[in-house]
Design a protein around this motif. Structure first.
Motif, PDB file in Angstrom:
ATOM      1  N   PRO A 350       3.242  -3.634   5.991  1.00  0.00           N
ATOM      2  CA  PRO A 350       1.899  -3.710   4.960  1.00  0.00           C
ATOM      3  C   PRO A 350       1.946  -1.807   4.917  1.00  0.00           C
ATOM      4  O   PRO A 350       1.170  -1.340   3.990  1.00  0.00           O
ATOM      5  CB  PRO A 350       0.747  -3.980   5.747  1.00  0.00           C
ATOM      6  N   THR A 351       2.214  -1.248   5.961  1.00  0.00           N
ATOM      7  CA  THR A 351       2.338   0.192   6.048  1.00  0.00           C
ATOM      8  C   THR A 351       2.779   0.739   4.695  1.00  0.00           C
ATOM      9  O   THR A 351       2.453   1.769   4.186  1.00  0.00           O
ATOM     10  CB  THR A 351       2.859   0.924   7.331  1.00  0.00           C
ATOM     11  N   ALA A 352       4.030   0.479   4.494  1.00  0.00           N
ATOM     12  CA  ALA A 352       4.697   0.985   3.433  1.00  0.00           C
ATOM     13  C   ALA A 352       4.233   0.639   1.930  1.00  0.00           C
ATOM     14  O   ALA A 352       4.044   1.499   1.039  1.00  0.00           O
ATOM     15  CB  ALA A 352       6.051   0.120   3.352  1.00  0.00           C
ATOM     16  N   ILE A 353       3.475  -0.619   1.781  1.00  0.00           N
ATOM     17  CA  ILE A 353       2.716  -0.648   0.623  1.00  0.00           C
ATOM     18  C   ILE A 353       1.307   0.169   0.418  1.00  0.00           C
ATOM     19  O   ILE A 353       1.041   0.547  -0.690  1.00  0.00           O
ATOM     20  CB  ILE A 353       2.477  -2.233   0.604  1.00  0.00           C
ATOM     21  N   ARG A 354       0.745   0.324   1.482  1.00  0.00           N
ATOM     22  CA  ARG A 354      -0.366   1.188   1.515  1.00  0.00           C
ATOM     23  C   ARG A 354       0.084   2.682   1.204  1.00  0.00           C
ATOM     24  O   ARG A 354      -0.751   3.335   0.448  1.00  0.00           O
ATOM     25  CB  ARG A 354      -0.899   1.016   2.967  1.00  0.00           C
ATOM     26  N   ALA A 355       1.179   3.177   1.620  1.00  0.00           N
ATOM     27  CA  ALA A 355       1.828   4.261   1.253  1.00  0.00           C
ATOM     28  C   ALA A 355       2.140   4.472  -0.170  1.00  0.00           C
ATOM     29  O   ALA A 355       1.635   5.507  -0.880  1.00  0.00           O
ATOM     30  CB  ALA A 355       2.998   4.728   2.248  1.00  0.00           C
ATOM     31  N   ILE A 356       2.711   3.253  -0.653  1.00  0.00           N
ATOM     32  CA  ILE A 356       2.849   3.326  -2.319  1.00  0.00           C
ATOM     33  C   ILE A 356       1.701   3.498  -2.954  1.00  0.00           C
ATOM     34  O   ILE A 356       1.563   4.105  -3.870  1.00  0.00           O
ATOM     35  CB  ILE A 356       3.923   2.111  -2.388  1.00  0.00           C
ATOM     36  N   ARG A 357       0.661   2.657  -2.561  1.00  0.00           N
ATOM     37  CA  ARG A 357      -0.760   2.642  -3.251  1.00  0.00           C
ATOM     38  C   ARG A 357      -1.285   3.897  -3.177  1.00  0.00           C
ATOM     39  O   ARG A 357      -2.017   4.128  -4.195  1.00  0.00           O
ATOM     40  CB  ARG A 357      -1.526   1.388  -2.628  1.00  0.00           C
ATOM     41  N   LYS A 358      -1.349   4.560  -2.150  1.00  0.00           N
ATOM     42  CA  LYS A 358      -1.889   5.840  -1.964  1.00  0.00           C
ATOM     43  C   LYS A 358      -1.365   6.862  -2.963  1.00  0.00           C
ATOM     44  O   LYS A 358      -1.882   7.595  -3.571  1.00  0.00           O
ATOM     45  CB  LYS A 358      -1.943   6.366  -0.566  1.00  0.00           C
ATOM     46  N   GLU A 359       0.106   6.685  -3.101  1.00  0.00           N
ATOM     47  CA  GLU A 359       0.714   7.676  -4.210  1.00  0.00           C
ATOM     48  C   GLU A 359       0.330   7.251  -5.651  1.00  0.00           C
ATOM     49  O   GLU A 359       0.764   8.146  -6.383  1.00  0.00           O
ATOM     50  CB  GLU A 359       2.022   7.790  -3.814  1.00  0.00           C
ATOM     51  N   ASP A 360       0.303   5.924  -5.799  1.00  0.00           N
ATOM     52  CA  ASP A 360       0.544   5.354  -7.075  1.00  0.00           C
ATOM     53  C   ASP A 360      -0.607   4.304  -7.299  1.00  0.00           C
ATOM     54  O   ASP A 360      -0.115   2.898  -7.229  1.00  0.00           O
ATOM     55  CB  ASP A 360       1.988   4.915  -7.566  1.00  0.00           C
ATOM     56  N   PRO A 361      -1.916   4.751  -7.109  1.00  0.00           N
ATOM     57  CA  PRO A 361      -3.077   3.389  -7.248  1.00  0.00           C
ATOM     58  C   PRO A 361      -2.815   2.575  -8.331  1.00  0.00           C
ATOM     59  O   PRO A 361      -3.177   1.295  -8.161  1.00  0.00           O
ATOM     60  CB  PRO A 361      -4.105   4.402  -7.000  1.00  0.00           C
ATOM     61  N   ASP A 362      -2.330   2.948  -9.311  1.00  0.00           N
ATOM     62  CA  ASP A 362      -2.526   2.184 -10.676  1.00  0.00           C
ATOM     63  C   ASP A 362      -1.075   1.508 -10.859  1.00  0.00           C
ATOM     64  O   ASP A 362      -0.735   1.019 -12.025  1.00  0.00           O
ATOM     65  CB  ASP A 362      -2.714   2.955 -11.899  1.00  0.00           C
ATOM     66  N   ALA A 363      -0.208   1.531  -9.871  1.00  0.00           N
ATOM     67  CA  ALA A 363       1.231   1.003  -9.825  1.00  0.00           C
ATOM     68  C   ALA A 363       1.776   1.200 -11.256  1.00  0.00           C
ATOM     69  O   ALA A 363       2.386   0.384 -11.736  1.00  0.00           O
ATOM     70  CB  ALA A 363       1.161  -0.493  -9.664  1.00  0.00           C
ATOM     71  N   THR A 364       1.963   2.548 -11.774  1.00  0.00           N
ATOM     72  CA  THR A 364       2.548   2.740 -12.861  1.00  0.00           C
ATOM     73  C   THR A 364       4.121   2.665 -12.733  1.00  0.00           C
ATOM     74  O   THR A 364       4.872   2.130 -13.659  1.00  0.00           O
ATOM     75  CB  THR A 364       2.034   4.094 -13.485  1.00  0.00           C
ATOM     76  N   PHE A 365       4.599   3.218 -11.616  1.00  0.00           N
ATOM     77  CA  PHE A 365       6.028   2.835 -11.375  1.00  0.00           C
ATOM     78  C   PHE A 365       6.519   1.425 -11.317  1.00  0.00           C
ATOM     79  O   PHE A 365       7.752   0.927 -11.869  1.00  0.00           O
ATOM     80  CB  PHE A 365       6.544   3.595 -10.082  1.00  0.00           C
ATOM     81  N   LEU A 366       5.510   0.714 -10.669  1.00  0.00           N
ATOM     82  CA  LEU A 366       5.978  -0.788 -10.714  1.00  0.00           C
ATOM     83  C   LEU A 366       5.939  -1.365 -11.951  1.00  0.00           C
ATOM     84  O   LEU A 366       6.779  -2.226 -12.289  1.00  0.00           O
ATOM     85  CB  LEU A 366       5.057  -1.417  -9.736  1.00  0.00           C
ATOM     86  N   ALA A 367       5.007  -1.027 -12.789  1.00  0.00           N
ATOM     87  CA  ALA A 367       4.859  -1.619 -14.060  1.00  0.00           C
ATOM     88  C   ALA A 367       5.891  -1.295 -14.936  1.00  0.00           C
ATOM     89  O   ALA A 367       6.387  -2.082 -15.783  1.00  0.00           O
ATOM     90  CB  ALA A 367       3.445  -0.879 -14.828  1.00  0.00           C
ATOM     91  N   ARG A 368       6.478   0.162 -14.706  1.00  0.00           N
ATOM     92  CA  ARG A 368       7.561   0.542 -15.750  1.00  0.00           C
ATOM     93  C   ARG A 368       8.978  -0.171 -15.174  1.00  0.00           C
ATOM     94  O   ARG A 368       9.802  -0.301 -15.984  1.00  0.00           O
ATOM     95  CB  ARG A 368       7.672   2.053 -15.427  1.00  0.00           C
ATOM     96  N   ILE A 369       9.140  -0.142 -13.832  1.00  0.00           N
ATOM     97  CA  ILE A 369      10.322  -0.682 -13.382  1.00  0.00           C
ATOM     98  C   ILE A 369      10.470  -2.103 -13.275  1.00  0.00           C
ATOM     99  O   ILE A 369      11.750  -2.617 -13.211  1.00  0.00           O
ATOM    100  CB  ILE A 369      10.770   0.139 -12.076  1.00  0.00           C
ATOM    101  N   GLY A 370       9.389  -2.846 -12.658  1.00  0.00           N
ATOM    102  CA  GLY A 370       9.283  -4.146 -12.548  1.00  0.00           C
ATOM    103  C   GLY A 370       9.897  -4.601 -11.077  1.00  0.00           C
ATOM    104  O   GLY A 370      10.270  -3.862 -10.438  1.00  0.00           O
ATOM    105  N   THR A 371      10.114  -5.803 -11.064  1.00  0.00           N
ATOM    106  CA  THR A 371      10.605  -6.304  -9.781  1.00  0.00           C
ATOM    107  C   THR A 371      12.138  -7.262 -10.041  1.00  0.00           C
ATOM    108  O   THR A 371      12.132  -7.991  -9.040  1.00  0.00           O
ATOM    109  CB  THR A 371       9.560  -7.365  -9.069  1.00  0.00           C
ATOM    110  N   GLY A 372      12.524  -7.369 -11.238  1.00  0.00           N
ATOM    111  CA  GLY A 372      13.696  -7.881 -11.350  1.00  0.00           C
ATOM    112  C   GLY A 372      13.933  -9.472 -10.999  1.00  0.00           C
ATOM    113  O   GLY A 372      12.728 -10.246 -11.431  1.00  0.00           O
TER     114      GLY A 372
END
Length: 642
Positions: A350-372
Motif C-alpha cells: 500500500p505504501t507504494a500505491i500511496r506514493a504513486i497517488r501522491k505524485e499522480d493523483p489523477d492517475a494520468t500515467f496509469l491512464a496513458r500506459i494501462g495495465t496490459g
C-alpha cells in the motif's frame, strides 16, 4: 525421484466461491489429505512417510532440493527456453532476461564458487546484496548446496548486520559494492567492514560483486572479488543438488524483536515449497508460462517467497525490479513494467500505491500506459486503507486484493483466493482465512469474543506448512508465541472477524510498528534514544503516515543541565539512524518537560499516539500530572504549523 508433471494454470469453470469454501473446509477437517495432495506438485528425492506429525512437522521422511524444484526439473522437462527471470532496473537503465536453462547455469556457477570456499550442507551464508540477478543466483546456489542463506536487507546499519552475523555464524558473506536507492548510491562495503569489526563471529571469506556505479576496495586475504572467484572456478563442475530433509532449514530471515535482539525465523524446505507452490496456483492464479511480479525486496519475506521461490517452483516468469514506485523515473514506472513484461498478477505494498497517488493523483500515467495483461493487484506489507484500495480499483479497473501474513508465516494467511474465483472482498479487511489457517479472536483471558468485537488475533496450532517451527538459536523464544493462548499462535495483532467471516487486522498489540513494510520495534528505538547523552526518559510511538503507513516519533525529557541543549533532538535522530539505518525513518523528536504517565509510572503511549495523530483525547483519571497532555498537544501542534 518421485516426479509429478508441471502444469499451466487453468480455471476449473465451477462456482469458484464454493471452490474456496470447499478447499478451506477440507484443509481444516482433513489437513493430512489436503496437504498430502498438495505435496504432489513437487519432485521428492524420497517421498514423505507421512503428511504431518506433532514431533517432526510437515512431510517427515521426505527429502528434496528446493533449487532442483525451482530450476533443474523444469529444464529436464523441456522448459529450459522459457523465461524464468526478468531483471528490470530503471535506475541503471538495464533489462536482462534469463531462461530457465540460463538461470540454472548462473546459479550453478555460484554454487561452484561457494563450494570452492568450503560451503557445505548446513553451513550459513549471509547475503547483503541489492536487487540484482546475482542476489537471486546466490540464494538458489545456497539452496542447491543445502546451505542456509540469510539475506540481510541492503542498507541495514553495521550494528544490525553484526547482530545477524553473530547469531547465524556464517562461513561466507556475499555482498556488492553498492546499492542504488532511487537517485542515491549507497556504498555497502564500508558497512560490511564495520559490521565485521563489531561482530564477535569471524567470517572466513567475503565475496564482493563490483558494480559499475561504485567500486569498492578488496581487503585481502579475507575478501575476494566475485568475478575473480568465478573465473578461478570456471572449470569446476556444477555441484549436484543436495537432497535435504523436509525439516532442514532453507533460510534464516531476521525480523525485529521487541528487546532489540533480532529473531531469526527458520524456514524449512519441505513445507515451504509445498505451501508456496499451492499459493501460486490457488491464490494468485499463476502457473507455468505466466508472469508474476512482486514489487518488493529480497531482504523481506515477500522477496524470498514471491520474487525468488514461488514463481520458479511453478515454472512461471518472475520479475526482479530495481527501482522505486516514483522517481525512477516517474510515477508511471510500475505500469510500464507491468505492460512491458506481460505481468498477469501484480503484488505490491500500500505504501507504494500511496506514493504513486501522491505524485499522480489523477492517475494520468496509469491512464496513458494501462495495465496490459494484468488481471489482479494484491497488496500487503501494512494495512491497506479503504481509500487507497478504492482509488486504485477505480483508476486501474482491476480487482485490488488486500491480504495479510507475516515473516513468521511465510505466505498469505488471510486473502481473497482470486485463483479459486473467490473475489469476495471488503475494503478495510484483509479477506477470508486462506486454506490451512483457522483464526480466532480472543480476549485477554483466552475466551472467544463476540462476532464483530475486537481482541487478539490468533491462529489455531499447528500452523500450516511453510510457517516457522522454530527460531534460530532460540526455540524458547519461538515457544513464547504459543504460550499466551493454549493451542494458538499469537500473531501480535489486534482485530475482529465480522458476521460474514472477513478478518479485519487493526494494528499491533505490542510495540512493533510497520514502516513501509519494515517491521520495527519502538522498544528497540527507545533503548537507543535512552542512551543518548542528556536524555532522562523517552518514549517512541508509531504515528499514522499517509505514505509509509506509520512512522516513529520520539518524545524525550532532558536531564538536568540539558534543558537548553538545542542539539538534543538532532542527536536523538542521528543515534537511531546510526544504529538502525535510514529504514527506521525517525525524523521527528520532541523535547518535552514531561511524559504522560500513570501514578505507577507507566507511560501512556496510546495517549501520545492520539495527540500526534490529531485524534480526540481526554485526560485519563490515572494520570500522574494532568497538565502534561495539554503541554504536549501544544508542542505537537506548534511543530505542525512551523
Amino acid at each position: 525421484m518421485v516426479r509429478y508433471p508441471l502444469q499451466p494454470f487453468e480455471e476449473s469453470g465451477e462456482d469458484m466461491s464454493e471452490a474456496y469454501d470447499r478447499a478451506w473446509q477440507a484443509s481444516i477437517t482433513d489437513p493430512q489429505a489436503f496437504w498430502g495432495e498438495a505435496a504432489r506438485a513437487l519432485d521428492w528425492t524420497s517421498p514423505p512417510s507421512a503428511t504431518f506429525t506433532q514431533d517432526d512437522g510437515w512431510f517427515p521422511g521426505g527429502t528434496l532440493n528446493t533449487a532442483y524444484n525451482c530450476l533443474d526439473r523444469h529444464v529436464e522437462a523441456g522448459w529450459g527456453d522459457a523465461i524464468a527471470l526478468v531483471y528490470d532496473s530503471p535506475v541503471t537503465d538495464t533489462i536482462r532476461r534469463y531462461s530457465y536453462s540460463e538461470l540454472l547455469a548462473e546459479s550453478g556457477r555460484v554454487a561452484a564458487m561457494l563450494a570452492a570456499l568450503g560451503v557445505e550442507k548446513g553451513d550459513r551464508v549471509i547475503i547483503y546484496m541489492p536487487m540484482i540477478p546475482e542476489t537471486v543466483f546466490a540464494m538458489l546456489a545456497c539452496a542447491r548446496l543445502g546451505a542456509i542463506h540469510s539475506v540481510v536487507f541492503g542498507g541495514f546499519a553495521p550494528l544490525e548486520l553484526a547482530k545477524r552475523i553473530d547469531d547465524a555464524a556464517p562461513k561466507v558473506l556475499l555482498t556488492a559494492s553498492c546499492g542504488i536507492e532511487g537517485a542515491r548510491t549507497i556504498a555497502y562495503k564500508p558497512m560490511v567492514d564495520e559490521a565485521l569489526e563489531l561482530a564477535h563471529h569471524a567470517v572466513e571469506r567475503v565475496v564482493l560483486f563490483q558494480r559499475e556505479r561504485h567500486r569498492a576496495d578488496v581487503i585481502e586475504p579475507r575478501d575476494i572479488d566475485w568475478d575473480v572467484l568465478r573465473a578461478d572456478t570456471a572449470s569446476d563442475p556444477v555441484p549436484a543438488p543436495v537432497p535435504v530433509a523436509s525439516a532442514d532449514p532453507l533460510y534464516i530471515l531476521y525480523t525485529s524483536g521487541t528487546t532489540g535482539t533480532p529473531k531469526g525465523v527458520v524456514r524449512e524446505n519441505g513445507g515451504h515449497a509445498v505451501a508456496l507452490a499451492w499459493s501460486m496456483r490457488n491464490i494468485y492464479g499463476i502457473g507455468a508460462g505466466d508472469t508474476f511480479w512482486a514489487a518488493s525486496d529480497v531482504g523481506w519475506v515477500v522477496g524470498h517467497s514471491y520474487i525468488v521461490y514461488a514463481p520458479l517452483l511453478v515454472g512461471a516468469t518472475t520479475v526482479l525490479f530495481e527501482g522505486k514506485p516514483v522517481g525512477t523515473p516517474d510515477p508511471g514506472t510500475f505500469w510500464r513494467v507491468i505492460v512491458r513484461h506481460g505481468v498477469k498478477t501484480f503484488f505490491t505494498a500500500p505504501t507504494a500505491i500511496r506514493a504513486i497517488r501522491k505524485e499522480d493523483p489523477d492517475a494520468t500515467f496509469l491512464a496513458r500506459i494501462g495495465t496490459g495483461k494484468c488481471e489482479a493487484i494484491f497488496l500487503a506489507g501494512e494495512r491497506a486503507d479503504p481509500d487507497t484500495i478504492g482509488w486504485l480499483e477505480d483508476k486501474s479497473g482491476l480487482p485490488v486484493i488486500d491480504h495479510w501474513w507475516q515473516t513468521e508465516l511465510g505466505w498469505p494467511a488471510i486473502a481473497s483466493c482470486f485463483a479459486l474465483g473467490d473475489v469476495r472482498r471488503k475494503r478495510g479487511s484483509a479477506g477470508l482465512p486462506v486454506p490451512g489457517y483457522a483464526f480466532a479472536i480472543l480476549d485477554e483471558s483466552g475466551h472467544p469474543v463476540p462476532v464483530g468485537h475486537s481482541g487478539a488475533v490468533v491462529i489455531k496450532a499447528p500452523l500450516a506448512p511453510g510457517a516457522f517451527r522454530t527460531l534460530w538459536n532460540n526455540h524458547a523464544g519461538y515457544a513464547r508465541n504459543f504460550a499466551t493462548f493454549d493451542g494458538y499462535y499469537e500473531t501480535g495483532d489486534a482485530g475482529f472477524i465480522d458476521e460474514e467471516g472477513f478478518v479485519h487486522i487493526m494494528g499491533r498489540t505490542d510495540d512493533i510498528i510497520n514502516v513501509a513494510g519494515h517491521r520495527l520495534s519502538t522498544g528497540q528505538m527507545e533503548q537507543i534514544v535512552a542512551a543518548v547523552d542528556g536524555v532522562a526518559e523517552c518514549a517512541v510511538i508509531g504515528a499514522d503516515d499517509a505514505i509509509k503507513g506509520m512512522v516513529p516519533i520520539a518524545f524525550v525529557v532532558p536531564r538536568a543541565g540539558f534543558d537548553g541543549d538545542a542539539t538534543l533532538a538532532k542527536r536523538v535522530i542521528a543515534a537511531v539512524r546510526a544504529e538502525l539505518g535510514a529504514v527506521a525513518a525517525l525524523k521527528t523528536a520532541f523535547v518535552a518537560s514531561g511524559l504522560p504517565k500513570t501514578r505507577s509510572g507507566k507511560i501512556l503511549r496510546n495517549l501520545l499516539r492520539k495527540i500526534v495523530n490529531g485524534e480526540e483525547w481526554t485526560v485519563p483519571p490515572t494520570i500522574e500530572d494532568p497538565a502534561v497532555p495539554a503541554a504536549l498537544h501544544s508542542l505537537v501542534r506548534q511543530h505542525e504549523s512551523a
